[in-house]
Scaffold this motif. Structure first.
Motif, PDB file in Angstrom:
ATOM      1  N   SER A   1      26.473  26.945 -35.235  1.00 14.52           N
ATOM      2  CA  SER A   1      26.576  28.053 -34.105  1.00 14.52           C
ATOM      3  C   SER A   1      26.743  29.273 -34.808  1.00 14.52           C
TER       4      SER A   1
ATOM      5  N   ILE B   1      30.834  26.486 -30.143  1.00 12.32           N
ATOM      6  CA  ILE B   1      29.672  26.961 -29.927  1.00 12.32           C
ATOM      7  C   ILE B   1      29.860  28.653 -29.546  1.00 12.32           C
TER       8      ILE B   1
ATOM      9  N   THR C   1      13.606  22.959 -28.290  1.00 12.00           N
ATOM     10  CA  THR C   1      13.934  24.364 -28.482  1.00 12.00           C
ATOM     11  C   THR C   1      12.972  25.293 -27.965  1.00 12.00           C
TER      12      THR C   1
ATOM     13  N   THR D   1      29.651  21.988 -35.347  1.00 11.22           N
ATOM     14  CA  THR D   1      28.990  22.720 -34.191  1.00 11.22           C
ATOM     15  C   THR D   1      29.299  24.155 -34.563  1.00 11.22           C
TER      16      THR D   1
ATOM     17  N   THR E   1      33.924  17.484 -25.027  1.00  8.65           N
ATOM     18  CA  THR E   1      33.017  18.416 -24.573  1.00  8.65           C
ATOM     19  C   THR E   1      33.510  19.778 -24.366  1.00  8.65           C
TER      20      THR E   1
ATOM     21  N   HIS F   1      33.490  20.985 -28.151  1.00  7.54           N
ATOM     22  CA  HIS F   1      32.157  21.577 -28.675  1.00  7.54           C
ATOM     23  C   HIS F   1      31.556  22.847 -27.919  1.00  7.54           C
ATOM     24  N   ALA F   2      31.757  23.081 -26.625  1.00  2.25           N
ATOM     25  CA  ALA F   2      31.267  24.227 -26.003  1.00  2.25           C
ATOM     26  C   ALA F   2      32.128  25.509 -26.282  1.00  2.25           C
TER      27      ALA F   2
ATOM     28  N   VAL G   1      24.209  22.073 -27.648  1.00  2.00           N
ATOM     29  CA  VAL G   1      24.961  22.187 -26.426  1.00  2.00           C
ATOM     30  C   VAL G   1      25.031  20.452 -26.242  1.00  2.00           C
TER      31      VAL G   1
ATOM     32  N   ILE H   1      19.733  31.972 -27.606  1.00  2.00           N
ATOM     33  CA  ILE H   1      19.703  31.015 -26.720  1.00  2.00           C
ATOM     34  C   ILE H   1      18.969  29.612 -27.333  1.00  2.00           C
TER      35      ILE H   1
ATOM     36  N   GLY I   1      25.219  18.176 -23.724  1.00  2.00           N
ATOM     37  CA  GLY I   1      24.845  17.862 -22.458  1.00  2.00           C
ATOM     38  C   GLY I   1      24.981  16.343 -22.242  1.00  2.00           C
TER      39      GLY I   1
ATOM     40  N   ILE J   1      20.969  27.848 -30.073  1.00  2.00           N
ATOM     41  CA  ILE J   1      22.169  27.061 -29.884  1.00  2.00           C
ATOM     42  C   ILE J   1      21.725  25.621 -28.929  1.00  2.00           C
ATOM     43  N   ILE J   2      20.688  25.674 -28.266  1.00  2.00           N
ATOM     44  CA  ILE J   2      20.115  24.764 -27.434  1.00  2.00           C
ATOM     45  C   ILE J   2      20.495  23.430 -27.907  1.00  2.00           C
TER      46      ILE J   2
END
Length: 147
Positions: free
Chosen positions: A58, A122, A12, A54, A115, A118-119, A88, A81, A90, A84-85
């Protein structure tokens, strides 16, 4: 779990450096990231769905970021930022693309939807925290500028 949290903190903080977060906010942003990851893991361990976990993590990270932004007079994105990294998805995005490249379209579609959810979780958490802190201030008010 301790090693996971230490790695989460350094990741982070590293992302905070990449995104140009001010120095006095780096370690606080790392702490927010660790807190968000801890909430996500604990809720997932207790049977809460990963998407809801999540969202809750968030909301917590964004709310704490807004509190710290008011205290240190730094834009809330400097704390949000890095916070929340860890959330994410990924790796899920990677496996989605990998499934499509391998020709597993149904698997790729399933992973892609997960995915996106999840996004969305957030994003919903961030928007919810912004709505809480903007309530009653009117449109366009920026508390970071001290107005």
């Amino acid at each position: 779990m301790i090693i996971e949290l230490v790695v989460c903190f350094f990741a982070t903080v590293s992302f905070g450096i990449i995104f140009g977060v001010p120095r006095n906010a780096l370690f606080l942003g790392g702490g927010i990231g660790v807190l968000a990851w801890t909430i996500f893991r604990l809720l997932s361990d207790y049977g809460v769905t990963a998407i809801f976990a999540t969202s809750i993590a968030s909301i917590t990270a964004a709310t704490l970021a807004h509190f710290l932004a008011r205290k240190f007079r730094i834009p809330a994105t400097a704390f949000t930022i890095p916070g929340i990294i860890p959330l994410v998805p990924g790796s899920k995005a990677y496996y989605t693309m990998l499934a499509f490249v391998d020709g597993d379209y149904l698997g790729g579609l399933e992973l892609g939807i997960e995915t996106m959810l999840h996004a969305g979780g957030i994003a919903a958490g961030i928007v919810f925290a912004i709505a809480i802190f903007s309530f009653g201030k009117g449109i366009g008010h920026r508390y970071e500028a001290g107005r």
